[in-house]
Design a protein around this motif. Sequence first.
Motif, short mmCIF file in Angstrom:
data_model
loop_
_atom_site.label_atom_id
_atom_site.label_comp_id
_atom_site.label_asym_id
_atom_site.label_seq_id
_atom_site.Cartn_x
_atom_site.Cartn_y
_atom_site.Cartn_z
N ILE A 118 -35.36 -18.92 1.00
CA ILE A 118 -34.88 -18.29 -0.09
C ILE A 118 -33.99 -18.76 -0.61
N PRO A 119 -33.68 -19.16 -1.91
CA PRO A 119 -32.51 -19.92 -2.52
C PRO A 119 -31.75 -18.95 -3.24
N ARG A 120 -30.42 -19.22 -3.42
CA ARG A 120 -29.54 -18.22 -4.20
C ARG A 120 -29.79 -18.78 -5.73
N ILE A 121 -29.91 -17.58 -6.66
CA ILE A 121 -30.17 -18.03 -8.13
C ILE A 121 -28.73 -17.98 -8.79
N PRO A 122 -28.25 -19.21 -9.33
CA PRO A 122 -27.18 -18.98 -10.18
C PRO A 122 -27.31 -18.44 -11.43
N VAL A 123 -25.97 -17.92 -11.76
CA VAL A 123 -26.12 -17.17 -13.15
C VAL A 123 -25.04 -17.90 -14.00
N ALA A 124 -23.96 -18.34 -13.37
CA ALA A 124 -22.88 -19.04 -14.03
C ALA A 124 -22.38 -20.34 -13.37
N GLN A 125 -21.14 -20.77 -13.88
CA GLN A 125 -20.66 -21.72 -13.08
C GLN A 125 -19.03 -21.66 -13.23
N VAL A 126 -18.41 -22.31 -12.02
CA VAL A 126 -17.04 -22.34 -12.10
C VAL A 126 -16.42 -23.55 -11.54
N ARG A 127 -15.44 -23.94 -12.31
CA ARG A 127 -14.65 -25.10 -12.24
C ARG A 127 -13.64 -25.09 -11.01
N LEU A 128 -13.65 -25.71 -10.00
CA LEU A 128 -12.50 -25.92 -9.01
C LEU A 128 -11.74 -27.11 -9.10
N THR A 129 -10.82 -27.15 -9.12
CA THR A 129 -9.90 -28.07 -9.10
C THR A 129 -8.92 -28.45 -7.76
N PRO A 130 -9.15 -29.85 -7.38
CA PRO A 130 -8.51 -29.90 -5.87
C PRO A 130 -6.98 -29.92 -6.15
N PRO A 131 -6.38 -29.68 -5.09
CA PRO A 131 -5.03 -29.33 -5.01
C PRO A 131 -3.94 -30.51 -5.51
N GLY A 164 -10.64 -18.99 -16.04
CA GLY A 164 -9.56 -18.09 -15.62
C GLY A 164 -10.04 -17.36 -14.42
N SER A 165 -10.90 -17.53 -13.73
CA SER A 165 -11.38 -16.49 -12.52
C SER A 165 -10.67 -16.88 -11.21
N GLY A 166 -9.56 -17.30 -11.22
CA GLY A 166 -8.81 -17.71 -10.07
C GLY A 166 -8.73 -18.88 -9.45
N SER A 167 -7.87 -19.40 -8.62
CA SER A 167 -8.02 -20.48 -7.85
C SER A 167 -8.30 -20.42 -6.43
N ALA A 168 -8.30 -19.23 -5.85
CA ALA A 168 -8.72 -19.12 -4.40
C ALA A 168 -10.04 -18.89 -4.23
N LEU A 169 -10.80 -19.80 -4.62
CA LEU A 169 -12.21 -19.67 -4.33
C LEU A 169 -12.87 -20.64 -3.37
#
Length: 274
Positions: A118-131, A164-169
């Motif tokens: 049973i897969p997870r259904i994505p509803v949005a996307q977030v950009r993660l930037t490497p340190p 703007g959803s934070g960097s600690a993801l």
Amino acid sequence: MARKRRQRIIGIVPRVGRAFAAGARSAIRHPQLLILSGVLLMAGWALWDHARRTDAFRITQILLPSDSSLTLQEPILNTNLWDLDIQALAAELKRQQPWLKEVRVIRQLPNAVKVEAIPRIPVAQVRLTPPVGGTGRWHPVDPEGFLLPPGSPAASEDLVRFSGSGSALSVGKANTDERLLLALRILQKLRRNPVFVSRRLTEINVADPQQIRFVVDLPAGQAGGELEVRCGSEPELDAHLARLRASLRAVSQQSMPVRYIDLRFKEPVVGPRT
């Protein structure tokens, strides 16, 4: 209080004893019921033992999802279908791909095992930037805040962008970042609003929880291009969306190209596109 509790407990003992004695007397008077219960119990045990030994329930077929790379670490062919611990097997398969929402293992009589991913259904996307260095990757996110691997350098046009959803993801787990969860709540509320029936939501910005912003891609007949909507905090959102509906109606009637609408004022501020 303790004394009363002890008295209640002591009072229960005679009632239990009387009930047990009544049951014993009933069994003596009607032994056929006791005998029938014993026969049924023995028959059930015999059937269960036969099911575990007969070749009719030996596993000869394993149905794995065609679009998944799940594999069985230990062979289960020719083992008895009823001896298989389907909960343990499901947990083992889930560990192979923890980003799946669920793995189900189903017995299919008489001799098959079916695995459902049973897969997870994505509803949005977030950009993660490497340190250090790099351009970052866009990761889909499901309603629980779970970031899915492997990510992509470019944003998907089919998913709303969160900024703007934070960097600690963290990828591959459900995140509890407050701003990410705020963005998910805002998305759910916006999608329920009639304003967005004919308008495509492209971005939600929660960098400042007191000044939520989102971007709408308007049809050509409704001023065209992208429109930034500026709101206040989450508790104010319902009132601001009511103002947005009236503002969009006025903009559409005037065929005026608009760059942004600021709903934080009693009379919304409309910024024309130059």
